[in-house]
Design an enzyme around this catalytic site. Structure first.
Site, PDB file in Angstrom:
ATOM      1  N   ASP A   1      -7.011  -2.531   3.587  1.00 48.29           N
ATOM      2  CA  ASP A   1      -6.144  -3.581   3.052  1.00 48.29           C
ATOM      3  C   ASP A   1      -6.493  -4.966   3.597  1.00 48.29           C
ATOM      4  OD1 ASP A   1      -4.545  -1.728   1.623  1.00 48.29           O
ATOM      5  OD2 ASP A   1      -3.485  -1.228   3.455  1.00 48.29           O
TER       6      ASP A   1
ATOM      7  N   ASP B   1       0.878  -1.162   0.000  1.00 50.15           N
ATOM      8  CA  ASP B   1       0.000   0.000   0.000  1.00 50.15           C
ATOM      9  C   ASP B   1       0.925   1.223   0.000  1.00 50.15           C
ATOM     10  OD1 ASP B   1      -2.311   1.606   0.353  1.00 50.15           O
ATOM     11  OD2 ASP B   1      -1.932   1.684   2.508  1.00 50.15           O
TER      12      ASP B   1
ATOM     13  N   ASP C   1      -1.141  -0.916   5.941  1.00 49.41           N
ATOM     14  CA  ASP C   1      -1.303  -0.382   7.299  1.00 49.41           C
ATOM     15  C   ASP C   1      -2.649  -0.771   7.901  1.00 49.41           C
ATOM     16  OD1 ASP C   1      -2.904   1.141   5.728  1.00 49.41           O
ATOM     17  OD2 ASP C   1      -2.187   3.088   6.425  1.00 49.41           O
TER      18      ASP C   1
END
Length: 1192
Positions: A853, A487, A849
């Site tokens: 996700d 990410d 994080d």
């Protein structure tokens, strides 16, 4: 007819979902149960054990197939590659208990209304319901449709109007009781598993059953010392496992326990508002939310008022999110699909915290219970922990095959033993014991325990680095990773955003940049008003909280925030509205403040947010903030500057995060609630660009360089702007200066035109902006000449990825081979992309994080969360240090653990084969090793080596190749086979040579000097063996020779197999192992050369001449040197194996390797400055994922 009956017997549960299962109907048969009972008695409990290990066999043995409607047992089979079986008993829920209390009859209106699944499940006239419970979810039998359906949530087909009409006033008492009985309690009940249950489950593991068999055999042979040692190790191992499982159970129970005891206000249709415990909630109940903070005990649809919610439990980010009520529209469409906006903005998810509840006109905030118990968002998260997705890794399948080979070898040894001992006239009892002994020798009971020690040590080392693991078996998978997705925001770049400046615009175009670093306030105007009011910030305990981006933007205005009091009276502005005001120090602001009337919250799918505001003493306005491209598309074209694209590129190419702002005037007479989002978000006036700086983390560039140098692909998946992502990829080193970026843009089908795909080369050029030289991106039209593979990277956004997946599936694998930058990706698209990479046989890691996700973290082979929020429980690994330094550490430890597992496997296989060969040679003379000889080899040598050999740490440098991922790879198999052959040759040479020695005589009791004759008195001639000593073993020259060769060979093999570089630290750094091996060698050589009668008598050894002992050392030294040469010059010679592969024309069958070869020979790829159309595409389907990673 038979086919239709067969069809009725089988169905699919949760079709198309992650937990999809096939379900088969069976009926218990009395005679079959009786036969199974008899079989259990006559097999001394072996049959029940086998049926326990094989649930499908249990059902097939006790039941006969039947239709699901007639079944009393169902057999379940997962539809994934593992095809795991389980069985469930069908239960009955009786509604007759409610009959007397509420007068329920089969003709009651509540029972006859068959619009809802609950009513269709009730069998009439008996008023009972058939159900099963699978993985904590209850399924009821739908009598109308003839299938099992999930219960515990509102039907998906319900429209918005139906929800408001049916549930807007609450449920009656009768409806609540019926739903409560059928749906079950609203609890996420994770019971603390009793110790006896954990213990019995662990003890009934096939491995421990084999150990029990081995221990019983050893006790019968009086080999009690090693039997006790194995019992002790097993007790410690079982105790530690049970303790860990118990701790996990207690921890998870503590995590969800508070959820089950929340008091909530529920409005009944006739009974009014009542306080009830949350466990009594049912789907359809009407919740009344007060202004107090509360944890949501269920999933609920907000139908009136608005809420500010902390969804940290779900997303990993504790950023307040505004929830809006479900609009009451006349559309017959299901409520989830009636709006282009994300339906989740209307849902209050279970486990999230309601920070503020803001009532609308009705003065109450109301929500309809959507899902209860394990059907909820939190329930789903807990279920993913309780029932993790099985992991496919060929190492474990190969291990089973290898064990089966050992079992096959043991079977050959058993036949040989039976022949030798039966022909020699031994008693049947002794023959059986000797034959069974061969199994425990060839298949070492300590093998699985030895294999896990490397993983345990790796887990401890990771813990010291602040990396926590909830799935230790995945550590070895880390060693196979060859692609890692990252990410961007919060992972590669810093979390915090700094407001760099704002670029206002008017009809003439963009104006000069206003920099906030100067400390100069932004002049009053619509742009200033937009920055002050277009956000989702809230005031909590006198502190402003919310999204960091919103916070930075608001702070730049130097305004302040307040909540209007009850005496606040302005037309159209409700009491307790959020009001922003200029500080008293601010000058030349013609309005007293701005009241925020209504919010259309931000969603990642829409990439924008809008607010309706009222200037106190001014106009009513609407402000929009979001992704520049999206905001510009809602604006009047003449208000968007012609230089919009180039101006945007100036900032995005420098890695800035760019947000656009726009506004429009609204008529003051309109009621805010009557305005739809579509009406408000049209014909806007473009205001300008907000420039925020998002810096790279210090660790990002060196880590990415380390991964790339190790030939591990790195991919960026972000929700941010594409141009920003390209710049971050260049700055971080993901795309080097010499490599080109090709932009892929896809357009969906519009009217008569097909879906199209265009390819443009992105080139860096210099451009002067803001008084300094900066890079920006330019689309070059010249043709780029194809270079070597990897000299270009593809960049595309989520929309293009979606179009390619749908219309250009034949091109998708080609694009993924060089696809590096994926921007504007939604959470679902991130998961899909990870899955597509897996279909190409990549071992995929995902590092994020936690925010948006979670799906991708769960989908990847290895998910690494940099968030310590509860969302991290969905990820196998969590790093306390919030940067990507953990990724190379994990890969290094994974490689070390993988190599350690192979070393241990090879060693345990060799140790068992050394003993096996030695014992079978002695069996030829109807001889064997004594109990103390076995004990010395098993405990003093092998056990100590097994514990210490795995202590090598990971090598600090990542090399550009991976360790072998399979046990049956040629180098590993050759290593084991050659070492077995060397050991076999050495043992046979020793066995034959000792019989040819001049001192080997029929009548000799010892071959020692006169001084050692006292030993001979305790020994017997090898040609006339008799049982002697307390151990009942046989002493002979062959026995002595074979024992010394075998024992010292076990130490030699450990030294040969203890690998160091390139994946583990050198062996000499493992001080404990080196110390243990030196002591063992010293003790063995001492026993070999020291003529101590008592020691020889205890170990059942015969004294031999010094010269023969020297011969034994020479044989062992020769074996060591040859084995070392084979291992280093052949097995570990990577260049040799690569040459052999080239010579035989071997090519990796991994899909990504196949595509690499195809693209290398395709001169027309990539197709620059071309446009492809969907009707030209040939249909392509990726093969089912199978982990065929390249081995060398």
């Amino acid at each position: 007819m038979g086919d239709s009956c067969r069809k009725e017997q089988k169905a699919v549960l949760n079709e198309g979902q992650e937990n999809e299962m096939e379900i088969f109907g069976y009926r218990t048969q009395g005679c079959r149960k009786a036969l199974c009972l008899a079989g259990s008695i006559f097999s001394f409990g072996i049959l029940p054990l086998v049926l326990y290990w094989r649930p499908a066999w249990h059902v097939w043995a006790n039941c006969v197939p039947c239709s699901l409607q007639e079944a009393d047992i169902v057999l379940l089979r997962t539809t994934d590659e593992f095809q795991t079986y389980s069985w469930k008993k069908i239960m009955w829920i009786h509604l007759s208990t409610l009959g007397s209390a509420f007068g329920l009859t089969p003709g009651h209106p509540l029972i006859t209304d068959e619009d809802y699944v609950i009513n269709r499940a009730i069998q009439k006239p008996g008023l009972k319901v058939r159900c099963i419970k699978v993985q904590k979810i209850r399924y009821v039998w739908n009598n109308l449709e003839g299938r099992f359906q999930k219960i515990g949530s509102l039907e998906d087909w319900l429209s918005s109007a139906k929800i408001h009409l049916k549930f807007g006033s609450g449920l009656t008492r009768e409806e609540q009781e019926i739903r409560r009985l059928i749906c079950g309690p609203n609890t996420i009940d994770v019971e603390i598993t009793p110790i006896w249950k954990l213990l019995s489950k662990e003890v009934l593991n096939p491995f421990y059953i084999f150990q029990l068999f081995s221990v019983c055999l050893w006790f019968s042979e009086d080999y009690k010392e090693y039997a006790l040692a194995i019992i002790l190790m097993s007790v410690i191992s079982i105790s530690l496992t049970v303790y860990d499982l118990r701790q996990q159970s207690v921890k998870l129970h503590g995590l969800v326990e508070a959820h089950n005891s929340i008091t909530v206000s529920v409005c009944g249709r006739k009974s009014g508002v009542q306080e009830v415990e949350s466990r009594f909630l049912v789907p359809g109940d009407l919740l009344i939310l007060t202004g107090n903070k509360m944890q949501m005990p269920c999933d609920a649809i907000l139908i009136d008022g608005s809420c500010v919610v902390d969804e940290g439990m779900l997303t990993g980010e504790s950023i307040p999110v505004t929830k809006t009520p479900l609009p009451k529209t006349d559309s017959p469409l299901p409520w989830k699909t009636q709006s282009e906006a994300d339906y989740k903005r209307h849902i209050l998810f279970c486990g999230t915290e309601v920070i503020q509840a803001k009532p609308a006109c009705s003065r109450t905030v109301r929500a309809v219970v959507l899902q209860t118990g394990f059907n909820t968002a939190k329930g789903d998260l807990v279920r993913s922990i309780l029932y993790p997705k099985p992991m496919s890794f060929k190492l474990y399948r190969d291990a089973i095959r290898f064990l089966l080979c050992l079992v096959g070898t043991a079977t050959i040894g058993m036949v040989y033993t039976l022949c030798v001992y039966v022909l020699s006239g031994e008693s049947p009892g002794d023959v059986v014991k000797k034959a069974l002994d061969v199994i425990t020798i060839a298949v070492p009971p300590a093998l699985p325990a030895a294999l896990t020690t490397g993983i345990i040590y790796a887990q401890r080392r990771l813990k010291k680095r602040g990396i926590f693991c909830i799935s230790p078996q995945r550590i070895t998978v880390c060693g196979q990773l060859n692609l890692v997705c990252f990410d961007k925001t919060g992972t590669l770049t810093c979390d915090g955003l700094d407001l760099w400046g704002v670029v206002p615009c008017d009809r003439k175009g963009f104006q000069e940049v206003h920099s906030f670093a100067s400390g100069k306030a932004l002049p009053w105007g619509p742009l200033c008003a937009a920055m002050a009011s277009c956000h989702s910030l809230i005031l909590l305990n006198e502190t402003i909280q919310g999204d960091p981006l919103d916070l930075k933007m608001f702070e730049a205005t130097t305004w302040e925030m307040a909540v209007s009091e009850d005496n606040f009276h302005i037309k159209g502005v409700p009491a307790h509205a959020m009001v922003v005001k200029p500080r008293k120090t601010a000058s030349q602001v013609p309005v007293e403040g701005i009241a925020i009337l209504h919010q259309f919250p931000f969603s990642s799918a829409l990439q924008r947010m809008t607010v309706i505001i009222q200037e106190i003493g001014g106009d009513r306005l609407a402000f929009m903030k979001g992704a520049p491209e999206r905001v510009a598309s809602f604006c009047q074209p003449e208000t968007v500057p012609t230089s919009f694209v180039s101006e945007l590129e100036i900032y995005t190419t420098q890695g800035f995060r760019v947000i656009a702002l726009a506004y429009k005037k609204l008529e003051a007479d309109h009621h805010t609630a009557a305005l739809t989002r579509e009406k408000v978000e049209s014909d806007l006036v473009f205001l300008g660009l907000l420039i925020l700086e998002n810096r790279l983390k210090e660790e990002t560039k060196p880590v990415l360089e380390e991964l790339i140098s190790a030939r591990i692909r790195t991919v960026m998946i972000t929700g941010d702007n594409l141009q920003t992502a390209i710049t971050v990829a260049r700055k971080s080193g993901m795309v080097s200066e010499s490599q080109k970026v090709i932009l892929i843009e896809a357009e969906e089908i519009t009217g008569s035109s097909s879906a199209s795909l265009s390819w443009k080369l992105v080139e860096e050029k210099k451009h002067a902006a803001c008084g300094r030289q900066d890079n920006y991106i330019n689309i070059r039209e010249e043709v780029y000449h194809n270079g070597k593979e990897g000299s270009y990277h593809f960049a595309l956004d989520g929309k293009s990825f979606q179009v390619i997946s749908r219309y250009f599936s034949s091109l998708l694998p080609k694009i993924l081979m060089n696809g590096t930058i994926f921007a504007r990706m939604s959470p679902g698209q991130k998961s899909s992309l990870v899955e597509e990479f897996q279909k190409l046989d990549y071992f995929v890691g995902m590092c994020g994080d936690g925010a948006n996700d979670c799906g991708a973290l769960k989908m990847a082979h290895v998910g690494i969360s940099l968030s310590e929020q509860e969302a991290s429980v969905a990820s196998p690994f969590t790093s306390k240090t919030p940067n990507i330094e953990c990724v190379p550490h994990l890969i290094k430890e994974g490689r070390a653990a993988l190599v350690t597992s192979f070393c241990m496997f090879k060693y345990m296989a060799l140790y068992s084969m050394i003993q096996y060969v030695g014992v079978l040679l002695l069996y030829w003379e109807t001889n064997s090793l004594s109990n103390y000889q076995f004990l010395f080899q098993d405990l003093a040598i092998t056990t100590l080596i097994g514990v210490t050999m795995n202590l090598n740490g990971a090598y600090p440098k990542l090399v550009p190749f991976r360790p072998a991922g399979r046990l049956i790879s040629p180098p590993l198999l050759l290593s084991v086979i050659l070492n077995i052959l060397l050991s076999l040759a050495m043992h046979i040479v020793g066995f034959v040579l000792v019989q040819k020695q001049p001192w080997y005589s029929m009548d000799s009791h010892s071959a020692c000097t006169v001084q050692n004759q006292n030993v001979s008195k305790l020994t017997i001639s090898p040609t006339a063996p008799e049982k002697t000593g307390a151990n009942g073993s046989y002493t002979s020259f062959e026995n002595t020779t074979i024992w010394f060769l075998g024992t010292l060979n076990c130490i030699i093999v450990a030294l040969i197999f203890s690998k160091g570089k390139p994946f583990r630290q050198p062996t000499y750094t493992n001080y404990i192992f080196v110390f243990v091996v030196i002591i063992q060698l010293g003790v063995c050589l001492f026993i070999l050369f020291a003529d101590i009668p008592d020691l020889y008598r205890r170990l059942d050894l015969l004294c031999t001449p010094i010269l023969w002992r020297v011969y034994i050392v020479i044989m062992l030294s020769s074996n060591f040197l040859v084995s070392l040469f084979v291992e280093e010059a052949i097995i570990e010679n990577r260049a040799l194996w690569m040459a052999i592969k080239r010579c035989f024309g071997y090519r990796s069958k991994s899909q990504y390797r196949v595509w690499q070869r195809n693209l290398a020979n395709d001169s027309s790829w990539p197709p620059l400055n071309q446009v492809s159309y969907s009707d030209m595409a040939v249909s392509y389907s990726n093969p089912v994922f199978e982990s065929n990673g390249e081995q060398l």
